[in-house]
Structure formats: C-alpha cells, structure tokens
Enzyme design. Sequence first.
Site, short mmCIF file in Angstrom:
data_model
loop_
_atom_site.label_atom_id
_atom_site.label_comp_id
_atom_site.label_asym_id
_atom_site.label_seq_id
_atom_site.Cartn_x
_atom_site.Cartn_y
_atom_site.Cartn_z
CG ASP A 92 42.23 33.36 46.90
OD1 ASP A 92 42.14 33.46 48.19
OD2 ASP A 92 41.39 32.21 46.27
CG ASP A 146 38.37 40.07 42.66
OD1 ASP A 146 38.43 39.59 43.86
OD2 ASP A 146 38.26 39.62 41.56
CG ASP A 271 44.67 29.33 41.41
OD1 ASP A 271 43.88 28.84 42.01
OD2 ASP A 271 44.69 30.38 40.50
#
Length: 376
Positions: A92, A146, A271
Amino acid sequence: MKFELHAKDPGTKARAGTLQLDHGPVETPIFMPVGTVGTVKGVHQRELVQDINPDIILGNTYHLYLRPQTDILEKAGGLHKFMNWDSNILTDSGGYQVYSLSANRKIKEEGVKFKSHIDGSYHVFTPENVMEIQRKIGADIIMAFDECTPYPCDYQYAKRSMHMTHRWLDRCMAHLEKTPLSYDYNQTFFPIVQGSTYKDLRRQSAEYIASVGAHGNAIGGLSVGEPAEEMYAMTEVVTEILPEDKPRYLMGVGTPINILENIALGIDMFDCVMPTRNGRNGMLFTAHGTINIKNKKWEDDFSPIDEMGITWVDTAYSKAYVRHLFSVNEMLGRQIATIHNLGFYLWLVREARKHILAGDFATWKNMMVKQMDKRL
C-alpha cells in the site's frame, strides 16, 4: 499482469478469477495476509508457505520506508529477497498511515509532511516519491498515493479530498512512466477510489479511476469506523462502475462476514490485520463462530482448536492448552492462534471460490454468515 475471469455466481456478483503476476498466479477471491514491516507478524516464512500458502502478501510503504529504509531494501535486491519470500507482494502507498497519523501530519496539494512515530523526525510523502519508494521496495502490485478520509467526514471535505486524490493519481501515473523498474520483473499499478460514505462522490471517483485504464483498481476509505451496511452500500455503488475485466481490491477489510458479503458484491482482493492482531489477543475465528480462548470456559476443554483441521495446529493442540499458553503469557499461544486465524481466512476465500465455480455461492454464503455470527 493478466486477469482472467473463470466464473460468476448466478445468485450474486461474486467472481472467481486468476491474476497472473511475475511471482506466480493469484487465484481470486483472495485474502492477503498483512506483512507490514517485511514479516507477517508471529509467523515464520516457512510456516506461511507450508501451513497457509497465500498467493500474495501485503507490505507497508510507510513502515518499510522508515525501517529498514529504502536504501537497505534496494541493496538487498528488493523486499522479496530481503525477507526470503518467493511469491507475490502488494505494497500500500502509505495513505492509510497518513490518515492514522492525524495529530502528526499536514496535508497540502504537494503532498504530506508527517512526523515519524519512531523518533519524531519529519518526512514528506508526495505522489512522485511514493512511486519511487515502491519501485525500490519492489512489490508486484503497487498502489497510488491517496488521502484516506476519516469517518464520519464532512461532505465538502470528502469532496475536496477525493479531487486531490485524483490529482495525485495523475501525478503518480506521470511519474511512474519516467521511473524505471528497479528489478527484473514487472510491477502492476492500482489507483484507489475514495469519496467517504457519499454515493455521489463514490460514483464520481469510481468513474475517474475507471477512466485511467489501470490493470486493477482498489477501493479505499472504508472499514474506518462506518457501519457495515454503509461499507456494503459504497462497495455496491463502486463495483457497478469499475470494469468487470479488472481485479477489484477492497482495502483493509475485514471480518470473515465482511469478506463474504463483499465477495458477493464483486470484490476480488482483501487484506486486514484482524486475523493476526485478534489472534495475538486470543480471538479465534472458526466456521461456527468466534472463540475468546482466554475465557475460563475453555480451561478443561481438551477438544481440538478446530475440528476442521485447516492447519496442523488446529488438531495438534487443544483449547485448554492454548488457553493455558495465553494465561502464562507464552509466545507460542499467540503463534498458534495467528496460524489458525490466517489458515481460516485463506480457507474461507478458497471455499468461496469453489462455490462460485460450482454456482452455489449465494446459498453457501448465507449459511456461513449465519454460522459465523456467533460467540462460542
């Protein structure tokens, strides 16, 4: 990356497919164990392969950037070699950690300035340097940078944040084109849908993310405290828009019931820290409900942890023994619980896949949700 759909469940939007990545195929739906700092906590890589055998695990850009630091990973030849992991990895982008550091970060158009939770030093993440960091970490799937909005979230803030996430996405993609691969295999890039719990924003974001034509797409900003019904409603809005021929990843979700309900809405990848974190705290997930193994009721229960025997620990150890290990604060108890929970999560998504292929997922899912929604 290639993604092939093999079947769709006639009673839901559930799908079974295969992602072809350079470190091997990933059969979907899939749960990715979380290996935040280059390890799935409490589980040796040998056990991870032999007992759980996930097609892909997750690493965390924020944590790996701080420790062991990107240059160490690059010298090692990337995260795969550093941690001796031959299968796939997804990283991520650090957006969720930026969200969780709300008291120690400042968000601007350029990026995010944040204070390290380790030593208080200041750092800056931008869409550009997060792409460079993920290139050097070397994951097979890398995520766009993000902003993950909190829940509840003011509409205007959610709207501004969503548009900034879209602008950051454009910068990520432009920079990736100029940033060469660090290792001898490909990386696949996923953008992230945001928009909090507002359907119109989720639609706008899903349309924008779909328009960039990435090989896969993710949904972020859920499982941050909103009711499960709102999570499902937002997921349904987004999966109606995201392209069917691309994998869909719902980030940070969730309980076994959350996973089955979102598979039914067309999600392929998940996840969550729940199986490992809850396992370390004595909560065991089973097909018939959850067990708090620290409760006195298990003190003289010599039956197996789980008679299904998904992993070897399930039948090797009794509930009474594992409760004893927790009561004396023995590390082995937490390891056994973690292996069991991860094994159960992987069993659950693999069973879901079997029932999607067989065409009876809806019936099986409804039965499993009812069974699992119990405290034993």
